[in-house]
Write an enzyme that holds these catalytic residues in place. Structure first.
Site, mmCIF file in Angstrom:
data_model
loop_
_atom_site.group_PDB
_atom_site.id
_atom_site.type_symbol
_atom_site.label_atom_id
_atom_site.label_comp_id
_atom_site.label_asym_id
_atom_site.label_seq_id
_atom_site.Cartn_x
_atom_site.Cartn_y
_atom_site.Cartn_z
ATOM 1 C CE LYS A 108 37.171 46.205 47.914
ATOM 2 N NZ LYS A 108 37.340 47.026 46.809
ATOM 3 C CD GLN A 129 36.926 50.205 45.588
ATOM 4 O OE1 GLN A 129 37.693 49.419 46.386
ATOM 5 N NE2 GLN A 129 36.034 49.760 44.481
ATOM 6 C CG ASP A 174 41.573 44.477 43.686
ATOM 7 O OD1 ASP A 174 40.744 43.700 44.488
ATOM 8 O OD2 ASP A 174 41.527 45.655 43.659
#
Ligand code: NAP
Length: 298
Positions: free
Chosen positions: A61, A105, A128
């Site tokens: 990422k 995460q 997300d």
């Protein structure tokens, strides 16, 4: 890429190529924003603990942010951090005007509730697309930030000109981050007729065989065999499982849910694993971060 196998031809859906094209488009928009003196998108990433797979995902990422010219901040915490302390850090990022989007995460250590943490994230920074607000916004007229993996799948279908309207889409797997939002997006944006299958579905092959578009997000390599797929179906494999074995050059390999070798000759389009849906998830994160920035700083 079109491959000839026996009597059938199929098109390999190249997620690497599409994601690279989208990254170029994002980089051009960032360069334009810079030229106009507008704010450069800034993604913050929170990583708890030292899980190797999570570290790899996060590294990818960061690499993606660099490749398009985004600013980024990495925040690492030991896996002993309390839920309360992590919440305080999330509050801080929520209120940091310079951060446009952020992610926590997953997975998190067992003593921390994923649901509590996810819900603490401001929905307009939830790149997300995991919060209840963003999940629900799929069915609103103006979705805010779409769940990243389904967003990537829909973008792949769109860019390959695959028509979903009126088609029968069968989604295998009903998780909160993949199967469930994907089925909603296929209904809402794709106007498909959608069947969702999960662990308790009786006679899974009866459903998968009726699919014009078969999408699977389970995490069980080899679950979808050739006899479960209709001739000419479009097959999208989200499953990503690390399998160990001496037969693999590195001692391990990444496998999808689909028995690719035997299913591909029956398919009209199919995604490989790796190189199909995976690269699209990261690109969706970038698209969401750009969108979050544009919404806050037009
Ligand atoms: P998950 O939370 O474990 O969900 C798996 C889903 O599959 C659940 O809905 C489960 O049903 C269902 N299931 C389990 N066994 C089944 C069976 N035999 N037949 C039909 N359905 C079955 O996993 P996830 O987070 O959604 O991830 C699924 C896979 O996608 C994993 O391999 C993951 O690595 C991959 N993934 C990849 C990306 C990417 O970017 N490429 C992103 C997200 C996920 P129940 O709900 O009844 O338990």
């Amino acid at each position: 890429m079109t491959q000839d196998l026996q009597t059938t031809t199929y098109t390999l859906i190249d997620g690497k190529k599409v994601s690279s094209d989208i990254k170029d488009e994002i980089a051009a928009k960032v360069a334009e924003r810079k030229q106009l003196g507008k704010k450069i998108p800034h993604l913050a990433i929170i990583l708890v603990g030292d899980d190797g797979a999570s570290q790899t995902y996060v590294d990818n990422k960061v690499k993606a942010c660099k490749s398009v010219g985004f600013h980024y901040t990495m925040m690492r915490f030991a896996d002993t951090i309390s839920e309360e302390r992590l919440m305080k850090h999330i509050d801080h990022v929520n209120n940091d005007d310079d951060v446009d989007g952020f992610i926590v995460q997953l997975p998190l250590p067992a003593h921390i509730s994923v649901e509590n943490i996810t819900e603490k994230i401001r929905s307009d920074k939830d790149v997300d697309g995991f919060t209840n607000h963003n999940f629900g916004s799929i069915i609103s007229k103006s979705p805010l930030l779409l769940p990243a993996t389904p967003y990537g799948v829909m973008e792949l279908l769109r860019r390959y000109g695959i028509e979903t309207e009126g088609k029968h889409a069968v989604v295998v797997g009903a998780s909160r981050i993949a199967g469930a939002p994907l089925s909603m997006m296929l209904t809402e944006q794709g106007r498909a007729t959608v069947t969702i299958c999960h662990k308790f579905t009786k006679d899974l092959p009866a459903y998968t065989r009726s699919a014009d578009i078969l999408l699977t997000a389970v995490g069980k390599p080899g679950l979808i065999t050739a006899d479960m797929v209709k001739e000419g179906a479009i097959v999208i494999d989200i499953g990503t499982t690390r399998v160990e074995g001496p037969e693999y050059p590195k001692g391990w390999a990444i496998k999808g849910d689909v028995d690719f070798k035997n299913v591909a000759p029956k398919a009209s389009y199919i995604t490989p694993v790796p190189g199909g849906v995976g690269p699209m998830t990261i690109v969706s994160l970038l698209l969401n971060t750009l969108r979050a920035t544009e919404l806050r700083h037009p």
